[in-house]
Write an enzyme that holds these catalytic residues in place. Structure first.
Site, PDB file in Angstrom:
ATOM      1  N   GLY A  43      58.406 -22.768 -16.183  1.00 22.27           N
ATOM      2  CA  GLY A  43      59.793 -22.752 -16.608  1.00 22.27           C
ATOM      3  C   GLY A  43      59.884 -22.980 -18.109  1.00 22.27           C
ATOM      4  O   GLY A  43      58.928 -23.428 -18.751  1.00 22.27           O
ATOM      5  N   CYS A  44      61.040 -22.681 -18.677  1.00 22.90           N
ATOM      6  CA  CYS A  44      61.212 -22.791 -20.133  1.00 22.90           C
ATOM      7  C   CYS A  44      61.224 -24.248 -20.601  1.00 22.90           C
ATOM      8  O   CYS A  44      60.489 -24.613 -21.527  1.00 22.90           O
ATOM      9  CB  CYS A  44      62.485 -22.065 -20.573  1.00 22.90           C
ATOM     10  SG  CYS A  44      63.963 -22.477 -19.622  1.00 22.90           S
ATOM     11  N   TYR A  45      62.038 -25.079 -19.969  1.00 20.85           N
ATOM     12  CA  TYR A  45      62.049 -26.489 -20.354  1.00 20.85           C
ATOM     13  C   TYR A  45      60.680 -27.154 -20.136  1.00 20.85           C
ATOM     14  O   TYR A  45      60.199 -27.899 -21.004  1.00 20.85           O
ATOM     15  CB  TYR A  45      63.106 -27.260 -19.552  1.00 20.85           C
ATOM     16  CG  TYR A  45      64.524 -27.101 -20.032  1.00 20.85           C
ATOM     17  CD1 TYR A  45      64.899 -27.439 -21.341  1.00 20.85           C
ATOM     18  CD2 TYR A  45      65.523 -26.650 -19.179  1.00 20.85           C
ATOM     19  CE1 TYR A  45      66.215 -27.322 -21.767  1.00 20.85           C
ATOM     20  CE2 TYR A  45      66.843 -26.530 -19.604  1.00 20.85           C
ATOM     21  CZ  TYR A  45      67.184 -26.866 -20.898  1.00 20.85           C
ATOM     22  OH  TYR A  45      68.490 -26.752 -21.323  1.00 20.85           O
TER      23      TYR A  45
END
Length: 338
Positions: free
Chosen positions: A141-143
């Site tokens: 995921g990005c975070y």
């Protein structure tokens, strides 16, 4: 090599198409959608969207990118893997070995256990060796990408109070996806700055799962997210308390040594802290670190472009590692300015 992008109408899928279009080993690619078959993404993308036909795609393709919402890959990826096709999944469907964790946080049925056991978590800087031989990749995921890269070297190499970790993260609006909603409409977002999914963001268990590879004693982390009125970018500002004195120079040397072989992680100099515009449109993660002698706390600032290092760029970096070629292939364009 032939590739297929399933879910090409979303922001992550469109970014994948842009990268693959200039990748020297991708001879051609097809783009697929379940809802917009026959349409084109836009004037820049000449080929039309094709239906999702697993058998046809398997026959014509070497690698499939799943740029779909959560809940779709769990249905499609097992069939592609069974047909001998390599898969890189950009959704959250394959990131957890424990299906109960996925079902609790994503509120969807998990993929079959035998599929989850084959999936390799695709954060290249952490799992490069496993990715080399993988046929099924769970793209991060990005975070989690910004957070894990920011914290991993410190947790692995230095004694830290694991209960002190606080992650204050902010994202541009593209992180919410392309589907229209009131929360991401112009009037709601413009000149506004708001917290969301307080204490319940689905990326929390992913962050904890991977950081435990650095420090097995890690417990729950404090993680919250904010929506910033900009299109792209993530900044994770991370706070933690070391259990012994460390200088800023030692901190920087620790990070530089840890990431010395990683071309997409750039550690800033003493007193330098990155901004999201400095990685905009690129696959870089920029990290700044400091130690406050007055309070005894470390502050880490980690920034990425959520659609590049946080999604499509990371997926292509994983593809390159799987192919045994320079992992920067197709990804070495500098950030866009302004």
């Amino acid at each position: 090599m032939k590739a297929a992008v399933i879910g090409a109408t979303g922001y992550g899928g469109a970014e994948l198409v842009r990268i693959l279009h200039q990748h020297k080993l991708i001879r051609n690619y097809t783009i697929h959608s379940s809802s917009q078959v026959g349409a084109t993404i836009g004037a820049s993308y000449l080929q039309k969207l094709e239906p999702i036909d697993i058998e046809k795609i398997s026959k014509d393709t070497d690698i499939v990118f799943m740029a779909t919402p959560s809940g779709v890959s769990r249905e499609l990826s097992p069939a592609f893997v069974e047909n001998g096709i390599k898969v890189i999944d950009l959704s959250g469907d394959l990131r957890f070995r424990d299906s109960a964790v996925y079902e609790n946080w994503y509120k969807k049925k998990a993929a079959p256990k035998h599929v989850l056991e084959k999936a390799i978590y695709g954060l290249t800087e952490i799992n490069r060796q496993e990715i080399k031989n993988a046929r099924l990749i769970a793209n991060p995921g990005c975070y989690p990408t910004a957070t894990i890269l920011g914290l991993f070297p410190l947790l692995k190499n230095f004694a830290v109070d694991t209960e002190s970790i606080i992650i204050d993260a902010k994202s541009g609006v593209s992180g919410a996806g392309r589907n229209a909603s009131l929360a991401t409409s112009y009037c709601e977002v413009n000149e506004n700055f708001k917290i969301y999914k307080v204490n319940e963001h689905q990326h929390i268990p992913e962050i904890e799962q991977m950081l435990k590879k650095a420090n097995s004693n890690l417990g729950p982390v404090k993680f919250n997210t904010h929506l910033v009125p900009m299109t792209r970018g993530i900044m994770a500002t991370i706070y933690c308390k070391p259990l012994q004195m460390i200088t800023e120079k030692e901190l920087r040397e620790l990070y530089q040594h840890h990431y010395q072989e990683d071309k997409f992680v750039r550690v800033r100099g003493i007193g330098e802290y990155p901004a999201t515009k400095e990685v905009y449109g690129s696959n870089y993660c920029d990290i700044g670190i400091t130690y406050d002698e007055r309070t005894g706390w470390v502050t880490i600032v980690s920034v990425i472009d959520n659609l590049m290092k946080g999604a499509a760029g990371q997926a292509v970096q994983n593809l390159n590692v799987m192919l045994g070629i320079d992992e920067g292939t197709g990804l070495l364009a500098p950030p866009i300015l302004p």
